[in-house]
Design a protein around this motif. Structure first.
Motif, PDB file in Angstrom:
ATOM      1  N   ARG A  10      44.798  75.371  24.497  1.00 38.96           N
ATOM      2  CA  ARG A  10      43.540  76.124  24.486  1.00 38.96           C
ATOM      3  C   ARG A  10      42.884  75.932  25.847  1.00 38.96           C
ATOM      4  O   ARG A  10      42.503  74.816  26.215  1.00 38.96           O
ATOM      5  CB  ARG A  10      42.631  75.624  23.378  1.00 38.96           C
ATOM      6  CG  ARG A  10      41.773  76.746  22.806  1.00 38.96           C
ATOM      7  CD  ARG A  10      40.951  76.276  21.645  1.00 38.96           C
ATOM      8  NE  ARG A  10      39.826  75.483  22.111  1.00 38.96           N
ATOM      9  CZ  ARG A  10      39.079  74.735  21.311  1.00 38.96           C
ATOM     10  NH1 ARG A  10      39.353  74.664  20.030  1.00 38.96           N
ATOM     11  NH2 ARG A  10      38.070  74.041  21.789  1.00 38.96           N
TER      12      ARG A  10
ATOM     13  N   TRP B 238      41.094  72.232  30.614  1.00 41.54           N
ATOM     14  CA  TRP B 238      40.001  72.851  31.368  1.00 41.54           C
ATOM     15  C   TRP B 238      40.504  73.223  32.749  1.00 41.54           C
ATOM     16  O   TRP B 238      41.094  72.402  33.452  1.00 41.54           O
ATOM     17  CB  TRP B 238      38.824  71.861  31.491  1.00 41.54           C
ATOM     18  CG  TRP B 238      38.014  71.767  30.250  1.00 41.54           C
ATOM     19  CD1 TRP B 238      38.297  72.300  29.035  1.00 41.54           C
ATOM     20  CD2 TRP B 238      36.777  71.076  30.103  1.00 41.54           C
ATOM     21  NE1 TRP B 238      37.313  71.989  28.132  1.00 41.54           N
ATOM     22  CE2 TRP B 238      36.374  71.248  28.766  1.00 41.54           C
ATOM     23  CE3 TRP B 238      35.978  70.338  30.965  1.00 41.54           C
ATOM     24  CZ2 TRP B 238      35.186  70.713  28.285  1.00 41.54           C
ATOM     25  CZ3 TRP B 238      34.798  69.795  30.481  1.00 41.54           C
ATOM     26  CH2 TRP B 238      34.418  69.985  29.149  1.00 41.54           C
TER      27      TRP B 238
ATOM     28  N   GLU C  12      41.627  81.743  35.604  1.00 45.89           N
ATOM     29  CA  GLU C  12      41.879  83.093  35.115  1.00 45.89           C
ATOM     30  C   GLU C  12      43.363  83.359  34.972  1.00 45.89           C
ATOM     31  O   GLU C  12      43.787  84.156  34.161  1.00 45.89           O
ATOM     32  CB  GLU C  12      41.286  84.115  36.087  1.00 45.89           C
ATOM     33  CG  GLU C  12      39.770  84.122  36.075  1.00 45.89           C
ATOM     34  CD  GLU C  12      39.207  84.964  37.212  1.00 45.89           C
ATOM     35  OE1 GLU C  12      38.076  84.672  37.636  1.00 45.89           O
ATOM     36  OE2 GLU C  12      39.895  85.885  37.669  1.00 45.89           O
TER      37      GLU C  12
ATOM     38  N   SER D 176      33.153  64.223  25.207  1.00 43.43           N
ATOM     39  CA  SER D 176      33.805  65.439  24.742  1.00 43.43           C
ATOM     40  C   SER D 176      34.733  65.989  25.821  1.00 43.43           C
ATOM     41  O   SER D 176      34.836  67.187  26.005  1.00 43.43           O
ATOM     42  CB  SER D 176      32.760  66.490  24.360  1.00 43.43           C
ATOM     43  OG  SER D 176      31.912  66.747  25.456  1.00 43.43           O
TER      44      SER D 176
ATOM     45  N   ARG E 277      43.499  70.701  24.660  1.00 43.24           N
ATOM     46  CA  ARG E 277      42.445  71.385  25.384  1.00 43.24           C
ATOM     47  C   ARG E 277      42.654  71.174  26.875  1.00 43.24           C
ATOM     48  O   ARG E 277      42.828  70.060  27.339  1.00 43.24           O
ATOM     49  CB  ARG E 277      41.078  70.858  24.945  1.00 43.24           C
ATOM     50  CG  ARG E 277      40.723  71.324  23.540  1.00 43.24           C
ATOM     51  CD  ARG E 277      39.653  70.454  22.930  1.00 43.24           C
ATOM     52  NE  ARG E 277      38.427  70.519  23.676  1.00 43.24           N
ATOM     53  CZ  ARG E 277      37.656  69.458  23.954  1.00 43.24           C
ATOM     54  NH1 ARG E 277      38.007  68.267  23.542  1.00 43.24           N
ATOM     55  NH2 ARG E 277      36.548  69.587  24.635  1.00 43.24           N
TER      56      ARG E 277
ATOM     57  N   GLN F 110      40.009  76.445  28.654  1.00 46.31           N
ATOM     58  CA  GLN F 110      38.615  76.784  28.885  1.00 46.31           C
ATOM     59  C   GLN F 110      38.371  76.853  30.380  1.00 46.31           C
ATOM     60  O   GLN F 110      38.735  75.967  31.128  1.00 46.31           O
ATOM     61  CB  GLN F 110      37.667  75.756  28.270  1.00 46.31           C
ATOM     62  CG  GLN F 110      36.220  76.070  28.616  1.00 46.31           C
ATOM     63  CD  GLN F 110      35.223  75.355  27.736  1.00 46.31           C
ATOM     64  OE1 GLN F 110      35.513  75.009  26.594  1.00 46.31           O
ATOM     65  NE2 GLN F 110      34.045  75.125  28.270  1.00 46.31           N
ATOM     66  N   GLN F 111      37.736  77.967  30.776  1.00 45.29           N
ATOM     67  CA  GLN F 111      37.501  78.187  32.192  1.00 45.29           C
ATOM     68  C   GLN F 111      36.123  77.717  32.586  1.00 45.29           C
ATOM     69  O   GLN F 111      35.146  78.056  31.937  1.00 45.29           O
ATOM     70  CB  GLN F 111      37.550  79.675  32.442  1.00 45.29           C
ATOM     71  CG  GLN F 111      38.660  80.098  33.325  1.00 45.29           C
ATOM     72  CD  GLN F 111      38.470  81.551  33.630  1.00 45.29           C
ATOM     73  OE1 GLN F 111      38.531  82.392  32.734  1.00 45.29           O
ATOM     74  NE2 GLN F 111      38.206  81.843  34.864  1.00 45.29           N
TER      75      GLN F 111
END
Lengths: 421, 273, 290
Positions: A56, A30, A37, A77, A28, A58-59
Motif C-alpha cells: 500500500r 511511503w 507517483e 504510526s 505500508r 502513500q505519497q
C-alpha cells in the motif's frame, strides 16, 4: 493405506503453502514526490512474484515529508518501509527509528555492497552500522552550452577551477553586460556544498561536534563561489526570480548550470530540437582537476517499528534488482546507484549520462549528523550574505562556526555522556 | 451640484470595493474551468476560451478531493455538534445557575481568551500523543469540544432569559435538565444558530492544527490537502484554482444561506450594549 | 437546593475539556520552554535537560528571531491601521443614506472573510505572479514596470499586508456598521443645523461616538495580526530572504520542522507576552486619551 495418508499429508502441506487471502501481509510504503507517483507501476510485478504480500503506497509531498515522518515517529504510526532522502538517514538513525540491515545484505543474493558507488553506499553507514539501501542517486555537475563555450575559444569543458574561471571570463566577455556565464540560484545550497566537499578539510571537526567553516578549505570554496558573483559571471538572484530556467538556458542567458539528473529529460523535452546538439553535461571541475560532488539521492529504509519487516525487505530487494532499477530510471530519469544497472544499453548509450557515471565515482557524503540539514541552511544563508556584499568572508565563516557550534551543543553533550549513536 | 455627484461617488466607491472584493473569487472560478496551462499566458485571460471540467476530474480522480471534502465535513460537523452541546450547557450555567465561585471562574475564562492558541500547541501535541490521539480524527475533535468564546456568547445571551420563567418551572417540580431542554434551549435558538455557523466555518477553514495533528493522507482536511498540493504542484495553476473553488464554495453557500445568523453571532460578541 | 450540584453537571464537561486541552498545555508550555526538548529527547526522554532561561536567552541572540519579530511588527504596524481604515471606510459608505443595494454590497464585501485562507492565498499567489499575474498586467497597461511581488524581499510583506486587508476588512466593517447604526440621528441633525459638512460631521460626531468600538476593533485586529502564520506558509514559505517569516512561522519551523519543542514553546510564550503588552498599552493609552 500408507499412500492415502501420505497423499493427505501432502495435500495439507500444499494447502498450507498456498496463501489464503487472510495470510496476505499488507506492507505500508511511503514515497515522496515524483518517485511516489511512478513506483506504483513497478509493483504489480512484485506482487505477482510475492502473492502473499500486498503493497500500500502513500505519497507524501517533499515539502511536508520531514514533518510528517517525525510526527508519525512521535505518534508511533510509521510505515513498514519508506523512501528517505539520504541526508535524513542520520537523523532517523539517531532517533533509533531505523532497522539495521547488514545481516539482510549479507544473506542477500540480490544486493552486493561492492556493486554500489562507494560514496553513495557510505551515506547509509553510520558508526559502522548500515541503515538503508540506496534507491537512486543524485549529484550535481555541469550542464553547459557547448556552442557558447566553443565561441569563447574552448573545445572541451573545463576540468579544473583555474580552467573554469578562464572559460567563464571568456564567455562573459562574449555575452556582454546583459548576459552571464553561469547560473547559481542563491537559494540552492548544492553548488557551494559540492565545491566545499572538494576540499581536503571536512566541514565539521572533532567527531562532527564543531563547525569547521572557518577552515582554509571552506573559505577557499566560498571565495571561489563569491568571486563568480563579484565578477558578474553569475546573476545575483534566487531560483524563483528566474521565470523559466530552460527558456533562459536556450536563450543563452548563461552557459553553465550546476544541476542534477532530472534535468537531462527536462532539457531534452523543453529545448527545441535544433538546439539539442548545443548542450552537454560534464563532471564538476575541482581545485586541481576533476573534483568531487554531492552524494545525494534517496535510500530505502525499514523502520524498527515495522509490522512486516521481512516482507518490506523483499520489496527492497526487488527494487534493487538492476533490471528493475533500469525500469525505474526509464520512468523517472533518476540514476541507479549500482554499477551493474549502468551497463544497460539505455543508460550506457545516453551520452548526457556519461558525465554522471564518471562523477558518481567521485561523490562524497555530507557530514552525517542529524543537525546537518539545519547547518546547510545556515551555510547557504551565510553564502548569500557574502555574495550580496553584506559581510566579509572571514567574519561570515567565523560567525557561521559559532552558530554551528551552538547547534551541535547537544550532540557534544550526548557524546560526552557516551549515549550517542 | 455636489449633491448630485455624491450618490455617484458613494455608489461608485462601493462598486469599486465590491469589484476588488469579489474579483479574486470570480477569477478563481473562471480559471478552474480553463484547460491546463491556459492561464499562464500574456495577457492573462479573464474568461476561459474553451471551458472544461478536466481540472475537477483531475482533482477528484487523481488527487482524491472527495475524500478530503468528506473529512472536512465530518470533522466540522462533529466539532460543531459537540461544542454546541458543551458550550450551551456551560454558558447557561454561568448565566442562570448559582454555584460557588461562578463569577470568579468566569472572569478567569475571559482572561484566558487573551492567550493565543498556539502557545498550547506543542504540549497539546505531546499530550494527545500520549493519549494515542495523534493522527486520528479525535486529535482534531477532542480539543475543540468546548471553547471559551462559545461559552461567553451563550452566557451573554442567556442572561436575558427572565428568571421568573425558570423559577415558575422549578416550582412546578420540573428537573433542571427538563427546564434546560424544554424552556432554555428554544429561547437560545438565535445564539445557537449563530454559534453553530461560526463554529462550523471556523473548523472547516482551520489550517494549522489539522496540519500538525493529521499526517495520514486519508485523514487530511481540505485546506491542508490544498496547501500541500499548492506547494507541490507549483505549475498546475488551473487545478489549484479548482481545488480552491471546492474549498471555498461550500462555505460560501452556507454563509449566503445563513448570513443573518453568522453576522448576529459576530455582533453578539463584539458590540457593547 | 438542587441547583449547585446540577450546575456542576452543566459546566463540568466544558470546563474539563478547556482545562485539560487548553489551560493545562499552556501551563505545560511554560515548563517545556525551560527544557531543551528536541529530537534527541523525542527518541529518549532521558536526553531531556532542564536549561532554565537558556532558550529565551538563545532566542534573543538568534538573528532570525529578531527578523521574525521585525517582520511581525511591520505587518501589525502597517496592516492594522490599513485594515481598520478600509473597514471603516466601507462601513461609512454602506451606512450612507445615498447607498443603494445595501444588502448586496454588504454580502459581497463580507464574502472574503468566510473563505478558507489557504484557498484564497493560492489565488492571490497567482494574481500577483510576476509574469502572468493580473496585477502586473494592469500595471503594465498603466505603464508601470512589473513588480516581483512575492519574489522581491521588499515587496513580499506588503503583498501579504494587502492580502490580509482584503481578507479581513469585511469582519470589522460589519462591527462598525452595527455601531454606526446605533448612533442617534439627533446628533447628526444638530450638526447639520449648525451647518457642518459631511466631513466635519464625520470628525465631530461619528468618530467620537465610535471611540469604544475603534478601541475594541483595534485590539482584536492587533491581537489577530500578531498571529500571522498561514499567509507566509502558503504564499512564500517565509521567503524571500526570510522577509516574511513571522513569529508564529518561526515557532512552527522550530517546533514542527526541527522538533525543538523547548525553543518553540519559548517563542510562543514570548509572542503571548508581546500581544499582552501591546494590548495593555493600547488600553492604557486610550484610557488616557478619552
Amino acid at each position: 493405506m500408507m499412500l492415502r495418508w501420505l497423499l493427505g499429508a501432502l495435500l495439507v502441506l500444499l494447502s498450507g503453502c498456498v496463501p489464503s487471502p487472510s495470510d496476505r501481509q499488507t506492507i505500508r510504503f511511503w514515497v515522496m514526490g515524483r518517485e511516489g507517483e511512478v513506483v506504483a507501476r513497478l509493483l504489480p510485478e512484485f506482487e505477482r512474484r510475492n502473492p502473499d504480500i500486498r503493497v500500500r503506497v502513500q505519497q507524501l509531498p517533499w515539502t511536508a515529508a520531514h514533518e510528517k515522518l517525525l510526527t508519525a515517529y512521535a505518534g508511533d504510526s510509521l510505515p513498514d518501509l519508506c523512501q528517505l532522502g539520504n541526508t535524513w538517514v542520520p537523523e532517523f538513525a539517531a532517533l533509533r527509528a531505523l532497522a539495521e540491515l547488514k545481516p539482510e545484505v549479507a544473506a542477500s543474493r540480490v544486493i552486493a555492497a561492492e556493486d554500489y558507488f562507494p560514496g553513495i553506499w557510505s551515506t547509509n553507514v553510520i558508526d559502522g552500522r548500515l541503515y538503508g539501501i540506496p534507491w537512486y542517486v543524485d549529484t550535481r555537475l555541469l550542464f553547459y552550452r557547448r556552442d557558447l563555450v566553443r565561441d569563447a575559444g574552448f573545445d572541451a569543458p573545463p576540468r579544473s577551477w583555474e580552467e573554469w574561471e578562464r572559460v567563464m571570463a571568456a564567455v562573459k566577455e562574449n555575452a556582454g553586460p546583459a548576459g552571464y556565464a553561469i547560473l547559481l540560484p542563491l537559494n540552492e545550497f548544492e553548488p557551494l556544498l559540492a565545491l566545499a566537499l572538494q576540499q581536503d578539510e571536512p566541514l565539521l571537526r572533532d567527531d562532527a561536534t564543531r563547525g569547521a567553516f572557518a577552515s582554509p578549505g571552506f573559505r577557499r570554496a566560498l571565495d571561489f563561489y563569491a568571486r563568480m558573483f563579484r565578477n558578474d559571471w553569475a546573476p545575483t538572484m534566487a531560483g524563483a526570480q528566474i521565470s523559466n530556467v530552460w527558456a533562459e538556458f536556450e536563450r543563452g542567458l548563461f552557459a553553465f548550470y550546476i544541476s542534477g539528473p532530472w534535468n537531462i529529460e527536462e532539457f531534452k523535452r523543453r529545448l527545441r530540437p535544433e538546439h539539442q546538439r548545443d548542450w552537454m553535461t560534464a563532471p564538476l571541475p575541482g581545485p586541481k582537476g576533476p573534483g568531487a560532488s554531492t552524494a545525494g539521492g534517496a535510500s530505502l529504509v525499514v523502520f524498527r517499528s515495522a509490522r512486516h519487516p521481512q516482507a518490506a525487505w523483499r520489496l527492497i530487494e526487488y527494487l534493487s534488482e538492476p533490471a528493475v532499477q533500469v525500469q525505474f530510471h526509464q520512468l523517472t530519469g533518476n540514476l541507479p546507484p549500482r554499477r551493474t544497472a549502468w551497463r544497460d544499453r539505455r543508460l550506457a548509450d545516453n551520452e548526457y549520462a556519461w558525465a554522471f557515471r564518471e562523477q558518481l565515482e567521485r561523490v562524497r557524503p555530507a557530514p552525517k549528523v542529524p543537525e546537518w540539514e539545519r547547518i546547510v541552511g545556515e551555510m547557504q544563508m551565510t553564502a548569500e550574505q557574502v555574495v550580496r556584499g553584506r559581510v566579509g568572508i572571514d567574519q561570515a565563516t567565523q560567525a557561521l562556526d559559532r552558530r554551528v557550534d551552538a547547534m551541535l551543543e547537544k550532540r557534544r553533550w550526548l557524546l560526552a555522556r557516551g549515549k550517542s549513536q | 451640484m455636489a449633491t448630485r455627484l455624491a450618490p455617484a461617488i458613494v455608489n461608485g466607491l462601493l462598486i469599486g470595493l465590491t469589484l476588488v472584493s469579489l474579483f479574486p473569487l470570480l477569477w478563481m472560478l473562471s480559471v478552474s474551468f480553463m484547460p491546463a496551462g491556459a492561464a499562464s499566458v500574456l495577457p492573462p485571460p479573464l474568461l476561459p476560451d474553451s471551458p472544461t471540467l478536466a481540472n475537477y476530474r483531475e482533482l477528484f480522480v487523481r488527487a482524491g478531493m472527495l475524500h478530503y471534502v468528506a473529512n472536512s465535513l465530518l470533522l466540522a460537523a462533529a466539532v460543531t455538534l459537540c461544542s454546541l452541546v458543551l458550550n450551551t450547557m456551560a454558558g447557561y450555567a454561568f448565566a442562570k445557575l448559582a454555584f460557588a465561585g461562578r463569577e470568579r471562574l468566569f472572569r478567569i475564562l475571559i482572561g484566558a481568551l487573551v492567550i493565543p492558541g498556539q502557545v498550547a500547541m506543542m504540549p497539546l501535541f505531546l499530550l494527545l500523543n500520549h493519549m494515542g490521539l495523534v493522527n486520528t480524527y479525535g486529535g482534531v475533535v477532542v480539543p475543540a469540544m468546548a471553547g471559551i468564546f462559545g461559552i461567553y456568547l451563550v452566557r451573554q445571551y442567556a442572561l436575558s432569559i427572565p428568571d421568573e420563567l425558570l423559577e415558575a418551572a422549578r416550582m412546578d417540580g420540573a428537573g433542571e435538565f427538563r427546564i434546560f431542554a424544554i424552556i432554555v434551549v428554544p429561547l437560545l435558538r438565535p445564539v445557537l444558530s449563530a454559534l453553530a455557523v461560526f463554529t462550523f466555518l471556523g473548523c472547516w477553514n482551520d489550517f494549522m492544527w489539522p496540519l500538525i495533528v493529521l499526517t495520514d493522507d486519508e485523514l487530511q482536511t481540505l485546506p491542508v490537502a490544498l496547501a500541500s498540493l499548492s506547494r507541490e504542484h507549483v505549475q498546475d495553476n488551473e487545478m489549484m484554482m479548482a481545488g480552491s473553488v471546492v474549498t471555498v464554495l461550500p462555505v460560501l453557500v452556507l454563509f449566503l444561506a445563513l448570513q443573518k445568523h453568522y453576522v448576529q453571532g459576530l455582533l453578539m460578541g463584539s458590540v457593547k450594549g | 437546593m438542587n441547583a449547585p450540584p446540577f450546575a456542576w453537571v452543566f459546566v463540568g464537561p466544558a470546563l474539563l475539556v478547556i482545562g485539560v486541552f487548553f489551560l493545562l498545555p499552556v501551563a505545560a508550555a511554560l515548563g517545556l520552554s525551560l527544557t531543551d526538548f528536541d529530537i534527541y529527547a523525542l527518541a529518549d526522554l532521558d536526553n531531556l535537560r532542564f536549561v532554565g532561561l537558556d532558550n529565551y536567552l538563545r532566542m534573543l541572540q538568534t538573528p532570525l528571531f529578531w527578523q521574525a519579530l521585525g517582520n511581525t511588527l511591520y505587518f501589525v504596524v502597517v496592516g492594522v491601521p490599513l485594515s481598520i481604515a478600509v473597514s471603516l471606510g466601507a462601513a461609512l459608505l454602506l451606512h450612507s443614506r445615498l447607498a443603494r443595494f445595501r444588502s448586496f454590497f454588504r454580502t459581497a464585501l463580507f464574502a472574503p472573510v468566510v473563505t478558507s485562507l489557504v484557498a484564497v492565498a493560492v489565488v492571490w499567489r497567482y494574481l500577483f505572479h510576476t509574469r502572468y499575474g493580473m496585477v502586473n498586467h494592469v500595471l503594465d497597461q498603466l505603464g508601470v514596470q512589473p513588480i516581483d511581488w512575492l519574489g522581491d524581499p521588499h515587496w513580499a510583506m506588503p503583498t501579504i499586508i494587502l492580502f490580509a486587508a482584503w481578507k479581513n476588512f469585511g469582519y470589522n466593517m460589519v462591527i462598525f456598521l452595527a455601531n454606526l447604526q446605533a448612533i442617534p440621528e439627533e446628533l447628526y441633525e444638530a450638526a447639520r443645523i449648525d451647518g457642518a459638512s459631511w466631513f466635519r460631521q464625520l470628525l465631530h460626531v461619528t468618530l467620537p461616538m465610535l471611540g469604544p468600538t475603534l478601541l475594541l476593533v483595534g485590539i482584536l485586529t492587533t491581537a489577530g495580526y500578531f498571529q500571522l502564520f498561514a499567509e507566509p506558509y502558503v504564499m512564500t514559505q517565509g521567503g524571500p530572504l526570510h522577509s516574511t517569516v513571522s513569529m508564529l512561522y518561526f515557532m512552527y519551523e522550530e517546533g514542527f520542522k526541527w522538533w525543538n519543542f523547548g525553543v518553540a514553546s519559548a517563542v510562543a510564550l514570548l509572542l503571548f507576552g508581546l500581544i499582552f503588552a501591546v494590548t495593555w498599552l493600547l488600553l492604557r493609552l486610550s484610557g488616557r486619551g478619552a
